[in-house]
Design an enzyme around this catalytic site. Structure first.
Site, PDB file in Angstrom:
ATOM      1  N   HIS A 126       0.800  -1.095   0.006  1.00 35.62           N
ATOM      2  CA  HIS A 126      -0.215  -0.013   0.072  1.00 35.62           C
ATOM      3  C   HIS A 126       0.912   1.285   0.006  1.00 35.62           C
ATOM      4  CE1 HIS A 126       0.701   0.720   4.509  1.00 35.62           C
ATOM      5  NE2 HIS A 126       0.894  -0.582   4.513  1.00 35.62           N
ATOM      6  N   ASP A 127       0.528   2.366  -0.752  1.00 35.57           N
ATOM      7  CA  ASP A 127       1.013   3.499  -0.717  1.00 35.57           C
ATOM      8  C   ASP A 127       2.436   3.664  -1.445  1.00 35.57           C
ATOM      9  OD1 ASP A 127      -1.499   4.985   0.856  1.00 35.57           O
ATOM     10  OD2 ASP A 127      -0.805   3.538   2.304  1.00 35.57           O
ATOM     11  N   GLY A 144       4.963  -1.004   2.596  1.00 34.33           N
ATOM     12  CA  GLY A 144       4.143   0.070   2.640  1.00 34.33           C
ATOM     13  C   GLY A 144       5.098   1.515   2.589  1.00 34.33           C
TER      14      GLY A 144
END
Length: 263
Positions: A126-127, A144
């Site tokens: 994520h991200d 992440g």
């Protein structure tokens, strides 16, 4: 295959009616494409791929079998918010890659640029933000909030800690564990990764002039070989290479290194 609007969708594929597929998109058997997914022209999705939204995929990509694209992230803070994944054009995503959407605790978006190669079993958490023309070899893993700049090469099995930044034209050797930032142009290897010289061969392949590479070698020595602290090295680089765009890029990656740099 069934065809419509110049598309070729296998009858054993499941495509949500609300998904938006561009001209020339092909979808293989046993692939599932959910709602809130948009796929650009001439992208090829092979068999057994799962794509969940909100996800936007550009044109001329190729996604191989058993990949999971746009799944909810594994961050324990994630509570089902409608975060996104954005993938650009001309990417190759090989077998069994996993690419997760963002979190509201960060930018809310995972982003992959153009002309990248993600080899088999790559994980993009994520991200993360991946620039353009990067190569992530088999089993490379991004935790992440990792930023990967243009032209980065990660060797097979490289593991990158969350919040690390990998500067443009940098490279990691296979099996490296990256716990701090890798500055632009630097090669790193080891567990944990340490700097092991300038990525000279990579720079030559990208067309860097001989005098520019000479200057970057000098900049590397200032950073790693002359006993300077990071701040001292930055100061010396800025004073010695005024108006030098390539060294300025190196300095930019040094200044953003909140986790420190590989040494």
């Amino acid at each position: 295959m069934t065809a419509g609007s110049d598309q070729a969708i296998h009858p054993q594929a499941i495509v949500d009616p609300s998904a938006k597929l561009g001209q020339g998109v092909t979808v293989g058997p046993w692939t599932w494409i959910g709602p809130d997914v948009e796929i650009g022209d001439n992208t090829e999705i092979l068999s057994h791929v799962v794509i969940k939204g909100p996800t936007t995929i550009g044109a001329n990509n190729r996604i191989f079998q058993f990949s999971s694209v746009g799944e909810a992230c594994q961050d324990m803070k994630y509570q089902g918010e409608p975060t996104t994944l954005v993938i650009g054009d001309n990417n190759i995503i090989r077998e069994s890659c996993t690419i997760h959407r963002g979190t509201v605790q960060d930018r809310g978006e995972t982003r992959i640029g153009d002309n990248n190669l993600l080899m088999a079993y790559v994980h993009v958490a994520h991200d993360c933000v991946i620039g353009n023309q990067a190569i992530l070899a088999n089993c490379a893993t991004l935790a992440g909030h990792v930023d990967v700049d243009d032209y980065v090469i990660l060797g097979g099995g490289t593991m990158v800690h969350q919040f690390c930044h990998l500067g443009a034209y940098s490279m990691s050797a296979g099996g490296s564990i990256v716990l701090k930032d890798i500055p632009a142009y630097v090669m790193a290897s080891g567990q944990s990764a340490q700097a092991h010289g300038l990525n000279v061969e990579g720079l030559k392949r990208r067309g860097f002039a001989r005098d520019v590479i000479h200057d970057l070698r000098r900049a590397y020595r200032i950073l790693y070989r002359e006993g300077n602290t990071l701040e001292q090295a930055i100061g010396q680089l800025e004073s010695e290479f005024v108006g030098h765009d390539e060294v300025a890029l190196l300095v930019k990656t040094l200044r953003r290194a909140e986790r420190g740099i590989v040494r």
